[in-house]
Design an enzyme around this catalytic site. Sequence first.
Site: not given
Length: 338
Positions: A123, A161, A312
Amino acid sequence: MSRRTVTAVALTLASALLLTGCGEDEPPKGPGGPPSTRGEPAAPASGSPFWVDPESDAAKQVRQYEAQGRTEDARILKRIADRPVADWPAGDDPVPEITRAVRGAAAENRTAVFVAYNIPHRDCGMYSAGGSHDAQAYRNWIDAFATALGDASAIVVLEPDAVPHIVDGCTPAQYHDERFQLLAEAIERLKRQPRTRVYLDAGNPAWIDDPGKLVEPLRRAGVARADGFSLNVSNFQTNEAVRGFGASLSGLLGGTHFTVDTSRNGDGPLPGDRAEAWCNPPGRSLGVPPTDRTGDELVDAYLWIKRPGDSDGQCRGGPAAGTWWPDYALGLARRAKS
């Protein structure tokens, strides 16, 4: 879990540490779904091939609401609690959680759904930063993960991701080769389990809007040995938009199948060009309930990969990424079409 809707821009290394996979969200186009479910009441959980965790945060919240006399809130929240949601095993030791889930699923002859989310440099240092501290630690973690699956029927969505963050430049270039290798090795290891299906994450169409940019990275990451790719994880793009994007990407990959996260896309993405539209956006709703009856030969399943009600990140008043947020969950459920 953060993310996932940033149009690719030229990022410096410094900005990469400040930005996650964000992008411009398109105005919602309305919920899409398989013809058998769109506009109709959702099938009960008993009709799903996927396992429902009786000890999920949503299930516990329902019991708490009932004990408090909040019977209407409890009834509404069962729209989450009574449906199968993916399990995200811990990064320190995935074995206990996986063992519990596969045992529960096996007892009901159902399929457990998992997310492997522990890649190094995860991330880009943002809300869901972390992951294994080096490549060997990740290999060990994946081996433990796969071993715990055993011969159970399972779906694993691999590293949300990880590939798109290479494509958009958020993951620094010095980590690319290692990441491709680790993903390919992870697919190979997981596929040794006889009843495990693996879907390598490919982002969403509002993030990497040109499917052609994903083809070579997905190939380098070993998608050919996986069962397919996953789309819309933790995001809000409509099924119509995602299916169209997925079909294009599938064609470029020789007909590869895919899955779609429909956990929160019932009203599409947050309209307008608003900051952090991917992060706890207001006014969203649950999407099509999990099913393998999608009405689309390329779409193997609609899944709830993001756990509806998990934050989130610390935006819009939310708690830390991945933390249960009952008020947000209740809003998603209350606005659901079914």
